[in-house]
Design an enzyme around this catalytic site. Sequence first.
Site, PDB file in Angstrom:
ATOM      1  N   CYS A  70       0.802  -1.223   0.000  1.00  0.00           N
ATOM      2  CA  CYS A  70       0.000   0.000   0.000  1.00  0.00           C
ATOM      3  C   CYS A  70       0.839   1.279   0.000  1.00  0.00           C
ATOM      4  CB  CYS A  70      -0.954  -0.006   1.193  1.00  0.00           C
ATOM      5  SG  CYS A  70      -2.168  -1.343   1.128  1.00  0.00           S
ATOM      6  N   HIS A  77      -3.158   7.294   2.776  1.00  0.00           N
ATOM      7  CA  HIS A  77      -3.610   6.004   2.265  1.00  0.00           C
ATOM      8  C   HIS A  77      -4.923   5.627   2.927  1.00  0.00           C
ATOM      9  CE1 HIS A  77      -4.004   1.839   1.368  1.00  0.00           C
ATOM     10  NE2 HIS A  77      -3.654   1.437   2.574  1.00  0.00           N
ATOM     11  N   ASN A  83     -10.281   0.158   0.506  1.00  0.00           N
ATOM     12  CA  ASN A  83      -8.817   0.172   0.467  1.00  0.00           C
ATOM     13  C   ASN A  83      -8.366  -0.427  -0.859  1.00  0.00           C
ATOM     14  OD1 ASN A  83      -6.065  -0.392   0.733  1.00  0.00           O
ATOM     15  ND2 ASN A  83      -6.220  -0.895   2.903  1.00  0.00           N
TER      16      ASN A  83
END
Length: 340
Positions: free
Chosen positions: A119, A261, A291
Amino acid sequence: MSTTEPVEDRAAVLAGVGGWVPPHVVTNDDLSAHLDTSDEWIRTRTGIRTRHRVSPGMATSDLAVEAGRRALDSSGDDRAGAVVLATTTPDRICPATAPDVAARLGLAGVPAFDVSAVCTGFLYGLATAAGLIATGVAERVLLIGADAFTTIVDPTDRSTAVIFADGAGAVVLRAGRPEEPGALGPVVLGTDGTLSHLIRVPAGGSRQRSLAATHAPGEQFFQMEGRDTFRHAVDRMATASRQAVAAAGWSMGGVDRLAAHQANARILHAVADRLGIPAEHQLSNIAEVGNTGAASIPLLLAQSAADGGLEAGHRTLLTAFGGGLAWGATTLTWPKLSAG
């Protein structure tokens, strides 16, 4: 420019942005039909209402091409001297996915490669793209973050299936001057491999394959130790953010927008609280897209630019955390550009 010698005072400047998510929408009620969960449980713990999923046969490259094309359109120029793809879900183990993406965008022949930092991949990609520009390898770099995370998540695992989703975001970076709007500030990066077990896909790599043994049930899927990951995510993103803001010569009170994020709404709120950034300065799209891994930040930037959440002159802080463990942060003053 063919030389690889560093060019003095040469900076990577944001020139275009674009994002794309596959059309298949999955609601919390859809997941509740086969998981022991509910819309309220998911929203309370993650902040997510819907997410997007690839259709059968769709791959990460398909997402990347769509986002990359939109970023090039936003920049007003369909050329790029290099393509960097940040992803954890390449189309296959070998070769890299970026060359396919480059060819489909009419960029065959330019250097194209994948970056893997889960990520945090987009932040690592920013540093990589900035290096290509600083050394004169490329005048323009197309950086894409794309992940089809639902292809590696166990659909029966409530802890991950409700969070992870698919999508892509991209930016075009061009050679420019450090004082220009859109110029990247110093990039802060870090890892801690002693904690790599917290976020992992155990099977499929050389270690499991070299044992010539079949993997244990479930080891082909993404696994995450949620409680420990939460703590490290907040700590690492807050620390990296402070370092990046200080390196840019800013104060935390001078940050106009936080683009973190989109891991989990509770993580986002905790990081913002640590940094003292008010709710009205926080960008978020996790409720709609979940996500999306390496796509998270560029997709957030593209959507925020399109809906007016990001405007020219906003001093913007980017930060991310993911498997590795890996983390990063950087800054830029948002330039005037159209969102793709």
